[in-house]
Write an enzyme that holds these catalytic residues in place. Structure first.
Site, PDB file in Angstrom:
ATOM      1  N   CYS A 249       0.818  -1.220   0.000  1.00 27.25           N
ATOM      2  CA  CYS A 249       0.000   0.000   0.000  1.00 27.25           C
ATOM      3  C   CYS A 249       0.847   1.264   0.000  1.00 27.25           C
ATOM      4  CB  CYS A 249      -0.939  -0.002   1.194  1.00 27.25           C
ATOM      5  SG  CYS A 249      -2.065  -1.397   1.159  1.00 27.25           S
TER       6      CYS A 249
ATOM      7  N   HIS B 140      -3.678   6.921   1.130  1.00 26.14           N
ATOM      8  CA  HIS B 140      -3.985   5.589   0.601  1.00 26.14           C
ATOM      9  C   HIS B 140      -5.380   5.215   1.093  1.00 26.14           C
ATOM     10  CE1 HIS B 140      -4.153   1.358   0.057  1.00 26.14           C
ATOM     11  NE2 HIS B 140      -4.045   1.093   1.344  1.00 26.14           N
TER      12      HIS B 140
ATOM     13  N   ASN C  43      -9.966  -0.972  -1.699  1.00 26.16           N
ATOM     14  CA  ASN C  43      -8.534  -0.750  -1.487  1.00 26.16           C
ATOM     15  C   ASN C  43      -7.781  -1.320  -2.690  1.00 26.16           C
ATOM     16  OD1 ASN C  43      -5.840  -1.010  -0.747  1.00 26.16           O
ATOM     17  ND2 ASN C  43      -6.292  -1.620   1.364  1.00 26.16           N
TER      18      ASN C  43
END
Ligand code: UT7
Length: 330
Positions: free
Chosen positions: A113, A257, A287
């Site tokens: 991430c 993020h 995500n």
């Protein structure tokens, strides 16, 4: 002093939309649970045969066009992905070939991430030392093929989606450009969010027993991730602002993020900034790991939330654990 700045951005998601109601048919979950705990309403899944490199190629083309450049202007690639097409070589060289870029170098980054910000920091450093002048930074993921879409894997499965984003990084002069960045990791917590196989420790890389137990699919300790994320995001945002000599009050937009809407809301609350200062589009994409920041940044810019001269902060947290931040004058 020469700085670097993002001169073009773009993103691409595969056309297939998977709504929470679609997941309800595959596992014991509900639209209400997913929205309440994560904010996610839908995500995009690539079709079989479409890898992260194909998504990254489209995003790269859009970023290059957005910068007013042509592929041939790119002189280096930094490619962040946790889900490359192959175990090796990485997606960077695949993109280099697809774009017809001769023999330029291509570096792959695997910081999950936080991958896009790790990659951006490398691009910034290369441009500032004068080594390269037009660096393509890509974050691309196909997470959907690694999800257990049954009740066993529901905690992960509802969170993730596929997509890609890219940025072109070029030299510029102050006051514009990247002002500061910070990169952090805590490997002691590596197994709190990880994918065990295929593994070089295992003859054949993966055994039938491992496949049966689902050890080739990502797993996480959601609560541990949540707890660390809500601490590390504010920390690193404050760190990069301090290093840049700026304050939160001066920031036009924080683009984090996209891990979970609750995490984004908690970050805004901890920093005591209004929620609208923390851009969130996880509702529509889930995500997307290394792709989420460039996707969010493109949407924020296109919505008029990031304008020339604005001070913005990018921040990420995820597997590793690894976290990172970057302050820039747009
Ligand atoms: O980039 C980093 C990537 N990872 C993350 O950002 C994840 C961070 N963590 C989170 O976002 C949250 O921890 C989750 C959204 C994953 C989970 O939320 P939670 O509030 O921590 O729930 P929980 O894990 O404590 O689970 C609560 C209940 C459990 O049932 P019991 O034991 O209370 O009966 C779970 O089994 O919810 C159950 N559950 C689900 N129910 C419906 C877990 N996943 C699901 C699901 N649908 N998809």
């Amino acid at each position: 002093m020469t700085r670097s700045r993002i001169t073009g951005i773009g993103f691409h998601v595969p056309p297939r939309v998977v709504r929470n109601a679609d997941l309800e048919k595959m596992m014991d979950t509900s639209d209400a649970w997913i929205i309440e705990r994560t904010g996610i309403r839908e995500r995009h899944y690539a079709d079989p045969g479409v890898g992260s490199s194909a998504l990254g190629l489209e995003a790269a083309r859009r970023a290059i066009a957005d910068a007013g450049r042509e592929s041939g202007d790119i002189d280096f690639i930094v490619y962040a992905t946790t889900t490359p097409d192959y175990m090796f070589p990485g997606n960077g060289v695949l993109l280099q070939h697809e774009l017809g870029l001769g023999h330029i170098g291509a570096l792959d980054v695997r910081n999950a991430c936080s991958g896009f910000l790790y990659a951006l920091s490398v691009a910034d450093a290369f441009v500032r030392i004068g080594r390269y002048r037009c660096v393509l930074v890509v974050g691309a993921e196909v997470q959907s093929t690694g999800l257990d879409l049954t009740t066993r894997g529901r905690d992960m499965a509802v969170l993730f989606g596929d997509g890609a984003g890219a940025a072109v990084v070029e030299p510029c002069q102050a006051p514009q450009g990247i002002l500061s960045w910070a990169l952090h990791a805590e490997g002691a917590l590596a197994k709190e969010l990880w994918c065990e196989a295929p593994s070089s420790m295992v003859p054949g890389r993966v055994t039938p027993e491992m496949l049966e137990a689902g050890r080739h699919l990502p797993t996480m300790n959601g609560r541990q991730v949540y707890k660390n994320a809500t601490t590390r995001f504010p920390e690193v945002i404050e760190e990069v602002l301090r290093d840049a000599g700026h304050t939160l009050e001066e920031v036009a937009l924080i683009v984090p993020h996209q891990a979970n809407q609750r995490i984004g809301d908690a970050v805004a609350a901890r920093l005591q900034v209004p929620p609208e200062k923390v851009f969130q589009n996880i509702q529509n994409y889930g995500n997307t790991t290394a792709a989420s920041i460039p996707i969010a940044l493109t949407e924020a810019r296109d919505a008029g939330l990031v304008k020339g001269g604005d001070l913005i902060v990018l921040a990420a947290f995820g597997a590793g654990f690894a976290w990172a931040g970057c302050a820039m004058r747009w």
